[in-house]
Design a protein around this motif. Structure first.
Motif, PDB file in Angstrom:
ATOM      1  N   ILE A  22      31.541 -14.817 -60.801  1.00 29.64           N
ATOM      2  CA  ILE A  22      32.849 -14.594 -61.401  1.00 29.64           C
ATOM      3  C   ILE A  22      33.796 -15.696 -60.941  1.00 29.64           C
ATOM      4  O   ILE A  22      33.675 -16.213 -59.832  1.00 29.64           O
ATOM      5  N   VAL A  23      34.724 -16.042 -61.816  1.00 29.82           N
ATOM      6  CA  VAL A  23      35.794 -16.997 -61.500  1.00 29.82           C
ATOM      7  C   VAL A  23      37.107 -16.325 -61.883  1.00 29.82           C
ATOM      8  O   VAL A  23      37.222 -15.790 -62.999  1.00 29.82           O
ATOM      9  N   THR A  24      38.074 -16.338 -60.984  1.00 30.63           N
ATOM     10  CA  THR A  24      39.400 -15.823 -61.318  1.00 30.63           C
ATOM     11  C   THR A  24      40.407 -16.961 -61.182  1.00 30.63           C
ATOM     12  O   THR A  24      40.266 -17.828 -60.322  1.00 30.63           O
ATOM     13  N   ALA A  25      41.414 -16.924 -62.046  1.00 31.30           N
ATOM     14  CA  ALA A  25      42.458 -17.954 -62.013  1.00 31.30           C
ATOM     15  C   ALA A  25      43.783 -17.315 -62.404  1.00 31.30           C
ATOM     16  O   ALA A  25      43.822 -16.439 -63.279  1.00 31.30           O
ATOM     17  N   GLN A  26      44.835 -17.770 -61.754  1.00 27.16           N
ATOM     18  CA  GLN A  26      46.173 -17.321 -62.108  1.00 27.16           C
ATOM     19  C   GLN A  26      46.711 -18.255 -63.184  1.00 27.16           C
ATOM     20  O   GLN A  26      46.810 -19.457 -62.970  1.00 27.16           O
ATOM     21  N   THR A  27      47.026 -17.678 -64.342  1.00 31.03           N
ATOM     22  CA  THR A  27      47.547 -18.466 -65.460  1.00 31.03           C
ATOM     23  C   THR A  27      49.013 -18.121 -65.675  1.00 31.03           C
ATOM     24  O   THR A  27      49.540 -17.184 -65.077  1.00 31.03           O
ATOM     25  N   SER A  28      49.644 -18.843 -66.569  1.00 31.77           N
ATOM     26  CA  SER A  28      51.041 -18.582 -66.888  1.00 31.77           C
ATOM     27  C   SER A  28      51.207 -17.208 -67.545  1.00 31.77           C
ATOM     28  O   SER A  28      52.287 -16.648 -67.541  1.00 31.77           O
ATOM     29  N   GLU A  29      50.117 -16.655 -68.076  1.00 38.59           N
ATOM     30  CA  GLU A  29      50.150 -15.336 -68.719  1.00 38.59           C
ATOM     31  C   GLU A  29      49.687 -14.212 -67.792  1.00 38.59           C
ATOM     32  O   GLU A  29      49.733 -13.053 -68.173  1.00 38.59           O
ATOM     33  N   GLY A  30      49.204 -14.543 -66.601  1.00 42.50           N
ATOM     34  CA  GLY A  30      48.677 -13.549 -65.665  1.00 42.50           C
ATOM     35  C   GLY A  30      47.336 -13.986 -65.129  1.00 42.50           C
ATOM     36  O   GLY A  30      46.846 -15.067 -65.442  1.00 42.50           O
ATOM     37  N   GLU A  31      46.711 -13.147 -64.339  1.00 42.65           N
ATOM     38  CA  GLU A  31      45.423 -13.493 -63.734  1.00 42.65           C
ATOM     39  C   GLU A  31      44.290 -13.158 -64.697  1.00 42.65           C
ATOM     40  O   GLU A  31      44.292 -12.113 -65.338  1.00 42.65           O
ATOM     41  N   ILE A  32      43.321 -14.065 -64.784  1.00 38.87           N
ATOM     42  CA  ILE A  32      42.162 -13.870 -65.646  1.00 38.87           C
ATOM     43  C   ILE A  32      40.907 -13.903 -64.787  1.00 38.87           C
ATOM     44  O   ILE A  32      40.791 -14.710 -63.867  1.00 38.87           O
ATOM     45  N   GLY A  33      39.997 -13.000 -65.083  1.00 34.35           N
ATOM     46  CA  GLY A  33      38.686 -12.988 -64.454  1.00 34.35           C
ATOM     47  C   GLY A  33      37.654 -13.356 -65.500  1.00 34.35           C
ATOM     48  O   GLY A  33      37.651 -12.781 -66.595  1.00 34.35           O
ATOM     49  N   VAL A  34      36.805 -14.304 -65.179  1.00 34.13           N
ATOM     50  CA  VAL A  34      35.815 -14.794 -66.146  1.00 34.13           C
ATOM     51  C   VAL A  34      34.422 -14.457 -65.635  1.00 34.13           C
ATOM     52  O   VAL A  34      34.012 -14.903 -64.567  1.00 34.13           O
ATOM     53  N   LEU A  35      33.722 -13.661 -66.427  1.00 34.93           N
ATOM     54  CA  LEU A  35      32.333 -13.296 -66.166  1.00 34.93           C
ATOM     55  C   LEU A  35      31.447 -13.946 -67.223  1.00 34.93           C
ATOM     56  O   LEU A  35      31.947 -14.383 -68.275  1.00 34.93           O
ATOM     57  N   PRO A  36      30.138 -14.006 -66.993  1.00 34.18           N
ATOM     58  CA  PRO A  36      29.246 -14.539 -68.022  1.00 34.18           C
ATOM     59  C   PRO A  36      29.458 -13.802 -69.344  1.00 34.18           C
ATOM     60  O   PRO A  36      29.660 -12.583 -69.362  1.00 34.18           O
ATOM     61  N   GLY A  37      29.468 -14.543 -70.444  1.00 33.12           N
ATOM     62  CA  GLY A  37      29.645 -13.953 -71.760  1.00 33.12           C
ATOM     63  C   GLY A  37      31.097 -13.774 -72.169  1.00 33.12           C
ATOM     64  O   GLY A  37      31.382 -13.189 -73.214  1.00 33.12           O
ATOM     65  N   HIS A  38      32.030 -14.295 -71.376  1.00 32.02           N
ATOM     66  CA  HIS A  38      33.455 -14.168 -71.698  1.00 32.02           C
ATOM     67  C   HIS A  38      33.757 -14.864 -73.024  1.00 32.02           C
ATOM     68  O   HIS A  38      33.159 -15.880 -73.357  1.00 32.02           O
ATOM     69  N   GLU A  39      34.682 -14.322 -73.763  1.00 35.93           N
ATOM     70  CA  GLU A  39      35.125 -14.945 -75.006  1.00 35.93           C
ATOM     71  C   GLU A  39      35.752 -16.306 -74.717  1.00 35.93           C
ATOM     72  O   GLU A  39      36.352 -16.491 -73.648  1.00 35.93           O
ATOM     73  N   PRO A  40      35.658 -17.258 -75.635  1.00 37.38           N
ATOM     74  CA  PRO A  40      36.312 -18.562 -75.430  1.00 37.38           C
ATOM     75  C   PRO A  40      37.806 -18.367 -75.160  1.00 37.38           C
ATOM     76  O   PRO A  40      38.447 -17.489 -75.748  1.00 37.38           O
ATOM     77  N   PHE A  41      38.313 -19.211 -74.271  1.00 33.90           N
ATOM     78  CA  PHE A  41      39.701 -19.064 -73.831  1.00 33.90           C
ATOM     79  C   PHE A  41      40.211 -20.410 -73.344  1.00 33.90           C
ATOM     80  O   PHE A  41      39.475 -21.170 -72.717  1.00 33.90           O
ATOM     81  N   LEU A  42      41.465 -20.698 -73.630  1.00 35.30           N
ATOM     82  CA  LEU A  42      42.134 -21.875 -73.080  1.00 35.30           C
ATOM     83  C   LEU A  42      43.495 -21.405 -72.597  1.00 35.30           C
ATOM     84  O   LEU A  42      44.252 -20.811 -73.368  1.00 35.30           O
ATOM     85  N   GLY A  43      43.777 -21.634 -71.321  1.00 35.09           N
ATOM     86  CA  GLY A  43      45.044 -21.190 -70.769  1.00 35.09           C
ATOM     87  C   GLY A  43      45.636 -22.212 -69.825  1.00 35.09           C
ATOM     88  O   GLY A  43      44.935 -23.078 -69.294  1.00 35.09           O
ATOM     89  N   GLN A  44      46.925 -22.082 -69.610  1.00 37.44           N
ATOM     90  CA  GLN A  44      47.636 -22.960 -68.685  1.00 37.44           C
ATOM     91  C   GLN A  44      47.655 -22.297 -67.316  1.00 37.44           C
ATOM     92  O   GLN A  44      48.003 -21.123 -67.189  1.00 37.44           O
ATOM     93  N   LEU A  45      47.276 -23.072 -66.279  1.00 37.14           N
ATOM     94  CA  LEU A  45      47.293 -22.540 -64.925  1.00 37.14           C
ATOM     95  C   LEU A  45      48.725 -22.312 -64.459  1.00 37.14           C
ATOM     96  O   LEU A  45      49.633 -23.064 -64.826  1.00 37.14           O
ATOM     97  N   LYS A  46      48.892 -21.294 -63.637  1.00 33.32           N
ATOM     98  CA  LYS A  46      50.186 -21.029 -63.023  1.00 33.32           C
ATOM     99  C   LYS A  46      50.587 -22.245 -62.195  1.00 33.32           C
ATOM    100  O   LYS A  46      49.743 -22.899 -61.593  1.00 33.32           O
ATOM    101  N   GLU A  47      51.864 -22.544 -62.169  1.00 29.48           N
ATOM    102  CA  GLU A  47      52.338 -23.736 -61.460  1.00 29.48           C
ATOM    103  C   GLU A  47      51.977 -23.716 -59.974  1.00 29.48           C
ATOM    104  O   GLU A  47      51.681 -24.744 -59.390  1.00 29.48           O
TER     105      GLU A  47
END
Length: 120
Positions: A22-47
């Motif tokens: 799993i990979v988690t990242a804080q984005t400008s929209e909130g925290e996202i957790g990415v597991l295998p099979g996650h839907e395609p996504f493009l986000g801006q990282l939190k500053e």
């Protein structure tokens, strides 16, 4: 066990690349957790954010990031950060320049990564 290929890259260097649970990242929209099979996504990282990678083998990796993007395609996640540093590389005694907003932002991100890693 399903895996996701992860890359953590900053402008200055490749920090980590490998297979993760799993990979988690804080984005400008909130925290996202990415597991295998996650839907395609493009986000801006939190500053002043934190990225956490749980490798298939080995200990959890925690990094402070400042700006950039997270991209998820298929079973691959790429973190492209303007600035990134591993939590265990942070000097908790390092001072920052109060007149320089970038210095303060990096300091804040680094302190958040230290707290998340349990080393603060």
């Amino acid at each position: 066990m399903a895996e996701i290929t992860a890359h953590l890259v900053s402008v200055e260097r490749m920090l980590w690349s490998g297979e993760a649970k799993i990979v988690t990242a804080q984005t400008s929209e909130g925290e996202i957790g990415v597991l295998p099979g996650h839907e395609p996504f493009l986000g801006q990282l939190k500053e002043n954010g934190v990225v956490t990678i749980t490798p298939v083998d080995g200990d959890k990796i925690v990094a402070a990031v400042q700006g950039g993007f997270v991209s998820v395609t298929g079973d691959k996640v790429t973190i492209l950060a303007d600035y990134a540093i591993f939590a265990d590389e942070v000097d908790s005694n390092q001072e920052f320049d109060e007149e320089d907003p970038t210095s303060k932002a990096r300091h804040d991100a680094e302190q958040a990564a230290l707290r998340r890693s349990g080393n603060a």
